[in-house]
Design a protein around this motif. Structure first.
Motif, PDB file in Angstrom:
ATOM      1  N   SER A 152      17.965 -15.770 -74.776  1.00 42.08           N
ATOM      2  CA  SER A 152      16.861 -16.698 -75.033  1.00 42.08           C
ATOM      3  C   SER A 152      16.371 -16.607 -76.475  1.00 42.08           C
ATOM      4  N   TRP A 153      16.896 -15.637 -77.237  1.00 47.19           N
ATOM      5  CA  TRP A 153      16.361 -15.398 -78.580  1.00 47.19           C
ATOM      6  C   TRP A 153      17.407 -15.520 -79.684  1.00 47.19           C
ATOM      7  N   THR A 154      18.683 -15.411 -79.347  1.00 47.91           N
ATOM      8  CA  THR A 154      19.732 -15.534 -80.363  1.00 47.91           C
ATOM      9  C   THR A 154      20.793 -16.522 -79.891  1.00 47.91           C
ATOM     10  N   HIS A 155      21.483 -17.124 -80.856  1.00 48.37           N
ATOM     11  CA  HIS A 155      22.498 -18.122 -80.527  1.00 48.37           C
ATOM     12  C   HIS A 155      23.843 -17.473 -80.206  1.00 48.37           C
ATOM     13  N   LYS A 156      24.076 -16.307 -80.819  1.00 43.80           N
ATOM     14  CA  LYS A 156      25.352 -15.632 -80.617  1.00 43.80           C
ATOM     15  C   LYS A 156      25.188 -14.430 -79.688  1.00 43.80           C
ATOM     16  N   THR A 157      26.181 -14.197 -78.859  1.00 46.66           N
ATOM     17  CA  THR A 157      26.198 -13.023 -77.995  1.00 46.66           C
ATOM     18  C   THR A 157      27.152 -11.997 -78.597  1.00 46.66           C
ATOM     19  N   PRO A 158      26.629 -10.891 -79.147  1.00 55.35           N
ATOM     20  CA  PRO A 158      27.505  -9.919 -79.792  1.00 55.35           C
ATOM     21  C   PRO A 158      28.398  -9.200 -78.786  1.00 55.35           C
ATOM     22  N   LYS A 159      29.518  -8.744 -79.269  1.00 52.34           N
ATOM     23  CA  LYS A 159      30.420  -7.981 -78.417  1.00 52.34           C
ATOM     24  C   LYS A 159      29.866  -6.587 -78.205  1.00 52.34           C
ATOM     25  N   LEU A 160      29.851  -6.140 -76.977  1.00 50.15           N
ATOM     26  CA  LEU A 160      29.296  -4.825 -76.644  1.00 50.15           C
ATOM     27  C   LEU A 160      30.403  -3.902 -76.155  1.00 50.15           C
ATOM     28  N   SER A 161      30.256  -2.633 -76.499  1.00 51.23           N
ATOM     29  CA  SER A 161      31.225  -1.638 -76.042  1.00 51.23           C
ATOM     30  C   SER A 161      30.504  -0.305 -75.890  1.00 51.23           C
ATOM     31  N   TYR A 162      30.213   0.066 -74.650  1.00 52.30           N
ATOM     32  CA  TYR A 162      29.526   1.330 -74.398  1.00 52.30           C
ATOM     33  C   TYR A 162      29.917   1.880 -73.028  1.00 52.30           C
ATOM     34  N   SER A 163      29.634   3.149 -72.841  1.00 51.21           N
ATOM     35  CA  SER A 163      29.862   3.794 -71.544  1.00 51.21           C
ATOM     36  C   SER A 163      28.590   3.664 -70.714  1.00 51.21           C
ATOM     37  N   LEU A 164      28.719   3.310 -69.457  1.00 51.31           N
ATOM     38  CA  LEU A 164      27.576   3.172 -68.561  1.00 51.31           C
ATOM     39  C   LEU A 164      27.522   4.362 -67.611  1.00 51.31           C
ATOM     40  N   LEU A 165      26.376   5.065 -67.621  1.00 49.64           N
ATOM     41  CA  LEU A 165      26.162   6.200 -66.726  1.00 49.64           C
ATOM     42  C   LEU A 165      25.016   5.854 -65.775  1.00 49.64           C
ATOM     43  N   GLU A 166      25.221   6.000 -64.487  1.00 47.40           N
ATOM     44  CA  GLU A 166      24.185   5.688 -63.502  1.00 47.40           C
ATOM     45  C   GLU A 166      23.777   6.960 -62.751  1.00 47.40           C
ATOM     46  N   PHE A 167      22.434   7.163 -62.654  1.00 52.23           N
ATOM     47  CA  PHE A 167      21.884   8.329 -61.970  1.00 52.23           C
ATOM     48  C   PHE A 167      20.753   7.883 -61.049  1.00 52.23           C
ATOM     49  N   ASN A 168      20.463   8.710 -60.058  1.00 53.82           N
ATOM     50  CA  ASN A 168      19.300   8.473 -59.213  1.00 53.82           C
ATOM     51  C   ASN A 168      18.060   9.036 -59.891  1.00 53.82           C
ATOM     52  N   ALA A 169      16.948   8.319 -59.760  1.00 55.40           N
ATOM     53  CA  ALA A 169      15.691   8.776 -60.355  1.00 55.40           C
ATOM     54  C   ALA A 169      15.243  10.069 -59.684  1.00 55.40           C
ATOM     55  N   VAL A 170      14.781  11.032 -60.489  1.00 55.90           N
ATOM     56  CA  VAL A 170      14.444  12.360 -59.969  1.00 55.90           C
ATOM     57  C   VAL A 170      12.999  12.496 -59.501  1.00 55.90           C
ATOM     58  N   PRO A 171      11.977  12.015 -60.250  1.00 57.37           N
ATOM     59  CA  PRO A 171      10.595  12.404 -59.926  1.00 57.37           C
ATOM     60  C   PRO A 171       9.983  11.769 -58.696  1.00 57.37           C
ATOM     61  N   GLU A 172      10.676  10.870 -58.027  1.00 60.28           N
ATOM     62  CA  GLU A 172      10.073  10.194 -56.876  1.00 60.28           C
ATOM     63  C   GLU A 172       9.878  11.160 -55.707  1.00 60.28           C
ATOM     64  N   ARG A 173       8.673  11.145 -55.170  1.00 62.95           N
ATOM     65  CA  ARG A 173       8.348  12.036 -54.059  1.00 62.95           C
ATOM     66  C   ARG A 173       9.100  11.621 -52.799  1.00 62.95           C
ATOM     67  N   LYS A 174       9.681  12.578 -52.112  1.00 65.68           N
ATOM     68  CA  LYS A 174      10.534  12.263 -50.970  1.00 65.68           C
ATOM     69  C   LYS A 174       9.755  11.678 -49.795  1.00 65.68           C
ATOM     70  N   ASP A 175       8.456  12.053 -49.649  1.00 66.35           N
ATOM     71  CA  ASP A 175       7.693  11.555 -48.504  1.00 66.35           C
ATOM     72  C   ASP A 175       7.009  10.221 -48.791  1.00 66.35           C
ATOM     73  N   ALA A 176       7.172   9.697 -50.016  1.00 71.17           N
ATOM     74  CA  ALA A 176       6.600   8.385 -50.336  1.00 71.17           C
ATOM     75  C   ALA A 176       7.412   7.308 -49.631  1.00 71.17           C
ATOM     76  N   ILE A 177       6.729   6.366 -48.999  1.00 66.58           N
ATOM     77  CA  ILE A 177       7.438   5.342 -48.243  1.00 66.58           C
ATOM     78  C   ILE A 177       7.254   3.958 -48.856  1.00 66.58           C
ATOM     79  N   ALA A 178       6.455   3.859 -49.922  1.00 68.92           N
ATOM     80  CA  ALA A 178       6.256   2.572 -50.589  1.00 68.92           C
ATOM     81  C   ALA A 178       5.866   2.824 -52.034  1.00 68.92           C
ATOM     82  N   MET A 179       5.784   1.740 -52.821  1.00 69.14           N
ATOM     83  CA  MET A 179       5.451   1.865 -54.241  1.00 69.14           C
ATOM     84  C   MET A 179       3.960   1.646 -54.513  1.00 69.14           C
TER      85      MET A 179
END
Length: 312
Positions: free
Chosen positions: A131-158
């Motif tokens: 929405s802000w630039t006319h050209k889409t630059p070429k991207l090259s990176y490694s993607l690492l996915e992890f689960n969020a750590v600080p969330e309390r286990k007994d929490a049932i909603a946000m």
């Protein structure tokens, strides 16, 4: 180098800013316990919600990205904001395009509403229009996915009732502001400068304030001290009055100050700040925004020599 692009949940400094910092000590614990960076370049976005002014947010990010040292061997870590749906996804996509990282870390929550709809792979982001630039630059990176750590286990909603591991965001911002203030002298002990109306322009970032109401809007508030181009300033008709900005400007911050009071007879603004005098000479604009002193501190303050009423 640490590029902090989350104005609402910052790792260093005060809410409402985004910044580029040089970190020389380990970063451990919550944000209000972090040591001061060795140096910092910051831009005052003026709000904690980037959705209120997305174009300005991207302009602020662009200015900091341009401030990155060229050919630097120092690693760069970017902290993005956590909004991952709709416009938030578009903004974070634009950030990745501007920074061009080598590694992207995607954190996933137990709560689906807090997650991206897709993995942020290079192919996925390059397929999305900008929405802000006319050209889409070429991207090259490694993607690492992890689960969020600080969330309390007994929490049932946000919801705040369950708190899902950390206090409410507004409480965290107040704690961070108090911690920032605690590392410095109390505002009542800071040098106070008498600033003539005619020497500065006044502006409020996050709300539309009538010109005649700017002094009242900035009274006893933390303001950003900055230098804006003269062609962006609309001079006052009365030479003894303050100027206003033609529109919001994106510029590096020179420091912060507190408007301790206003003398309407002498047309003076009393500004408390620890900003070095060399930088103060460059300042021609005081900008207010979402940033304010926590209510708990304001209730403890008593009237003093500089807390003059706005109207007599």
């Amino acid at each position: 180098l640490f590029l902090d692009l989350d104005p609402g949940q910052r790792e260093f400094g005060l809410p409402g800013y985004i910044s580029l910092s040089l970190i020389v000590k380990p970063v451990l614990g919550p944000n209000f316990c972090q040591p001061e960076p060795k140096w910092e370049k910051s831009v005052y976005f003026g709000d904690i919600n980037v959705g209120n002014n997305p174009r300005r947010y991207i302009e602020c990010v662009s200015l900091l990205v341009k401030s990155l040292p060229e050919a630097s061997k120092t690693p760069l870590l970017v902290n993005t904001m956590g909004w991952c749906q709709g416009l938030g996804l578009s903004l974070n996509t634009e950030i990745i395009r501007k920074v061009k990282p080598t590694v992207v870390v995607q954190l996933n929550s137990r709560f689906k509403k807090k997650n991206y709809a897709h993995s942020l792979s290079c192919e996925y982001l390059m397929s999305k229009p900008s929405s802000w630039t006319h050209k889409t630059p070429k991207l090259s990176y490694s993607l690492l996915e992890f689960n969020a750590v600080p969330e309390r286990k007994d929490a049932i909603a946000m919801t705040s009732k369950h708190s899902w591991g950390i206090p409410q965001a507004s409480i965290l911002r107040d704690i961070q502001t108090l911690a920032w203030m605690g590392r410095r002298a109390q505002f009542k002990d800071l040098p106070v400068y008498s600033v003539p109306y005619a020497s500065v322009a006044l502006h409020v970032m996050h709300e539309k304030v009538p010109d005649r109401g700017l002094l009242a809007a900035l009274a006893y508030r933390i303001v950003d001290l900055c230098s804006v181009p003269e062609d962006k300033i609309l001079p006052a008709k009365d030479r003894e009055s303050y100027s206003i900005l033609e529109s919001s400007c994106v510029t590096l911050s020179c420091g912060l100050g507190l408007v301790r009071g206003v003398d309407t007879d002498s047309k003076l603004i009393f500004l408390a700040t620890d900003c070095p005098e060399e930088k103060l000479k460059q300042v021609n604009c005081l900008v207010g925004g979402h940033l304010s002193i926590p209510d708990q501190i304001q209730k403890l303050q008593k009237s003093g020599a500089y807390l003059a009423p706005l109207d007599k």
